[in-house]
Design a protein around this motif. Structure first.
Motif, PDB file in Angstrom:
ATOM      1  N   ARG A 149      28.476  30.187  43.121  1.00 49.82           N
ATOM      2  CA  ARG A 149      28.806  31.168  41.865  1.00 49.82           C
ATOM      3  C   ARG A 149      29.049  32.427  42.277  1.00 49.82           C
ATOM      4  O   ARG A 149      28.132  33.527  41.638  1.00 49.82           O
ATOM      5  CB  ARG A 149      27.635  30.707  41.047  1.00 49.82           C
ATOM      6  N   GLY A 150      29.619  32.699  43.237  1.00 49.93           N
ATOM      7  CA  GLY A 150      29.753  34.269  43.470  1.00 49.93           C
ATOM      8  C   GLY A 150      28.526  34.705  44.465  1.00 49.93           C
ATOM      9  O   GLY A 150      28.919  36.060  44.592  1.00 49.93           O
ATOM     10  N   GLU A 151      27.641  34.143  44.791  1.00 48.12           N
ATOM     11  CA  GLU A 151      26.572  34.703  45.265  1.00 48.12           C
ATOM     12  C   GLU A 151      26.541  34.564  46.754  1.00 48.12           C
ATOM     13  O   GLU A 151      25.736  34.966  47.542  1.00 48.12           O
ATOM     14  CB  GLU A 151      25.207  34.029  44.933  1.00 48.12           C
ATOM     15  N   ALA A 152      27.771  34.133  47.511  1.00 47.41           N
ATOM     16  CA  ALA A 152      27.530  34.140  49.041  1.00 47.41           C
ATOM     17  C   ALA A 152      28.022  35.425  49.573  1.00 47.41           C
ATOM     18  O   ALA A 152      28.782  36.238  49.178  1.00 47.41           O
ATOM     19  CB  ALA A 152      28.739  32.913  49.561  1.00 47.41           C
ATOM     20  N   THR A 153      27.608  35.588  50.870  1.00 47.28           N
ATOM     21  CA  THR A 153      27.812  36.988  51.552  1.00 47.28           C
ATOM     22  C   THR A 153      29.223  36.720  52.213  1.00 47.28           C
ATOM     23  O   THR A 153      29.734  35.422  52.205  1.00 47.28           O
ATOM     24  CB  THR A 153      26.808  37.273  52.586  1.00 47.28           C
ATOM     25  N   GLU A 154      29.895  37.771  52.639  1.00 45.98           N
ATOM     26  CA  GLU A 154      31.300  37.716  53.424  1.00 45.98           C
ATOM     27  C   GLU A 154      30.943  36.649  54.511  1.00 45.98           C
ATOM     28  O   GLU A 154      31.877  35.866  54.961  1.00 45.98           O
ATOM     29  CB  GLU A 154      31.708  39.091  53.866  1.00 45.98           C
ATOM     30  N   LYS A 155      29.797  37.030  55.411  1.00 41.39           N
ATOM     31  CA  LYS A 155      29.723  36.253  56.692  1.00 41.39           C
ATOM     32  C   LYS A 155      29.679  34.819  56.067  1.00 41.39           C
ATOM     33  O   LYS A 155      30.107  33.812  56.881  1.00 41.39           O
ATOM     34  CB  LYS A 155      28.387  36.704  57.172  1.00 41.39           C
TER      35      LYS A 155
END
Length: 546
Positions: free
Chosen positions: A394-400
């Motif tokens: 839901r859009g909460e992931a980091t780029e890594k």
């Protein structure tokens, strides 16, 4: 003489050359793999975040991206499949070249600039801008992965046939091992290098392919005094078909079914390019919409020149090689181009023939590696960006975390491509790619066009269009002669087909457009006119583009 026999004749292992020609082929293959791995590792060290992994940092110029698009588009279907189709079916085989080239006009006029302005990394970005995010991104991700796997199927089949026959590997297990090797290389390229590494490999491959094709074209025309009429006449005579070889109807037009098959194929080829995920993501690697447009112009010029040269490749193979020699090597004609290189280089018993065979085969292998890397990147990017980040997290992931998910997706998609590619070794790769075009034109293109240009388009319309086009096209392929019921089918001993056409485009493409319209008309959820106005301004002007 079959291709393995011809290769053996050119490589006397017991005396004389002591296998020097085979050593040359393996050395060239090894050098190319090492060179491209070096490029990938170099690019991988410069890949710092999601923008670098997905879009190469948006640092490529219009010319560089045009060259990379050419490398992405001129696949095993173009080099191996079209040459084989022309060599076996004459005029009807050349229709693939025409369809693949004309398709770029649709991409240039309708898709390239608005898509670059409206999205960030994937097709799902454009669709989700004015729709409900989670269901639309899930559908876009699923469609991208399915289309990419269909396209990968063709590349893996081409790789298995090419490398197995070049190295004299005739056992089924050995050919499957070659497909697996290509799949592993593909996974390494994408996982380490991302878009930067893939783009540089595609640029190098495009230069090699154009140079190799130019060389064969020159040598073929030299044999006929640069008289194309003499070349075509010799091809018609040697084909055993006479003047019919140069006229429509040898493959398509024999009966009503084949005429419909031709119409279905043409529709898929012309409309498919503008919906291919691995082509669409290339528009995000340039800094501006103007550069995106310029890159398509460069791509059209480079690709157009290449497809003109397929006349020399296909008809040259028909003129200088026996049909039995081509089909004994591969039933679908996929090795006509390497066999032609051997013939114009001096023949199977000459060092010149072996050298040119090795060079052109290395170029063909380069073609396959570059395209499979682009395809895998498109599908893994869509999974990570659309499904993992925006649906699961839901859009909460980091780029890594996002890049890590893309790398894991690369492994899974590569494994699926290896398994399916092993089953498709005897199918013409141009025909297999046409199936991917049909699926892309059925599921992706209607949704993209409606989203960009129809104010009333809704989430339900997008879902009906994607899933309806995807389901109908894949279902028709599964129950077509491509999969069962014919000696050239994927499963030769089974017979469960009921759809008579080789390509589903004639049915599934109009159905995709119809379902998108019907879903919108029946939707109880009204479209957001403000969001459409924002998307329209953004797509036309680039305001707010990443």
């Amino acid at each position: 003489m079959s291709f393995p026999q011809a290769l053996a004749a050119a490589q006397p292992l017991a005396s004389g050359g002591a296998g020097e020609h085979r050593t040359l082929i393996i050395t060239l293959f090894g050098l190319f793999v090492l060179a491209t791995l070096a490029i990938t590792v170099w690019a991988g060290r410069q890949t710092k975040g999601a923008a670098d992994f997905y879009a190469g940092g948006r640092q490529f110029t219009g010319f560089q991206n045009g060259l990379a698009i050419s490398g992405d588009y001129m696949s095993a279907a173009s080099f191996l499949g079209i040459a084989g189709a022309i060599a076996l079916f004459g005029y009807d085989g050349f229709l693939y070249s025409i369809g693949f080239l004309v398709a770029w006009l649709v991409a240039l006029l309708l898709v390239a600039e608005p898509l670059r302005n409206s999205g960030r990394y994937t097709m799902g970005d454009v669709l989700a801008y004015r729709m409900r995010q989670r269901p639309v991104r899930t559908a876009a991700g699923a469609s991208t992965i399915v289309v990419s796997i269909f396209y990968l199927l063709a590349q893996m089949a081409g790789a298995g046939v090419l490398v197995s026959l070049l190295l004299g590997i005739t056992s089924e297990g050995g050919q499957v091992a070659i497909v697996a090797l290509v799949g592993v290389l593909m996974i390494v390229y994408v996982s380490i290098g991302g878009m930067k590494g893939t783009t540089w490999v595609q640029m190098v491959k495009a230069v090699l392919l154009i140079a190799g094709t130019l060389l064969i074209t020159f040598l073929v025309l030299l044999k006929f005094g640069f008289n194309i009429s003499d070349l075509l006449g010799a091809a018609a005579e040697n084909s055993g078909q006479g003047s019919a070889f140069l006229e429509p109807g040898l493959k398509y037009g024999v009966d009503a079914t084949s005429k419909l098959d031709f119409l279905s194929l043409g529709l898929a080829l012309v409309l498919g390019t503008a919906g291919l995920p691995h082509i669409l993501i290339r528009f995000y690697t340039v800094p501006t919409a103007k550069a995106a447009r310029k890159s398509v112009n460069w791509a059209i010029g480079i690709i157009g020149g290449f497809y003109l040269m397929t006349i020399a490749l296909g008809f040259g193979a028909a003129a200088l090689l026996d049909r039995e020699e081509i089909t004994a090597s591969n039933k679908a004609g996929n090795t006509a181009a390497p066999l032609l290189a051997q013939a114009v280089g001096g023949g199977p018993d000459s060092t010149g023939g072996a050298i040119l065979l090795a060079v052109i085969s290395a170029v063909a292998f380069a073609t396959i590696l570059a395209v499979v890397a682009g395809l895998t990147l498109a599908s893994s990017s869509s999974f990570a960006h659309d499904i993992y980040v925006n649906v699961i997290r839901r859009g909460e992931a980091t780029e890594k975390e996002e890049v890590r998910a893309a790398r894991w997706a690369t492994v899974l998609i590569g494994a699926a491509a290896i398994g399916l590619g092993a089953l498709a070794r005897d199918l013409n790769v141009a025909g297999l790619v046409a199936l991917a075009f049909a699926v892309a034109a059925s599921a992706n293109l209607p949704t993209i066009l409606y989203s960009l240009f129809w104010k009333r388009f809704t989430t339900k319309g997008a879902l009906w269009s994607i899933y309806g086009g995807l389901t109908s096209s894949v279902t028709l392929v599964l129950f077509s002669p491509v999969v069962s019921g014919k000696p050239t089918s994927m499963f030769k001993d089974a017979d469960f087909y009921w759809f008579p056409l080789q390509n589903p485009g004639l049915i599934s493409i109009p159905l995709g457009f119809l379902l998108g319209w019907l879903g919108t008309v029946l939707s109880t959820e009204p479209a957001d006119p403000q969001k459409y106005a924002e998307l329209e301004v953004r797509s036309l002007t680039g305001t707010g583009a990443h």
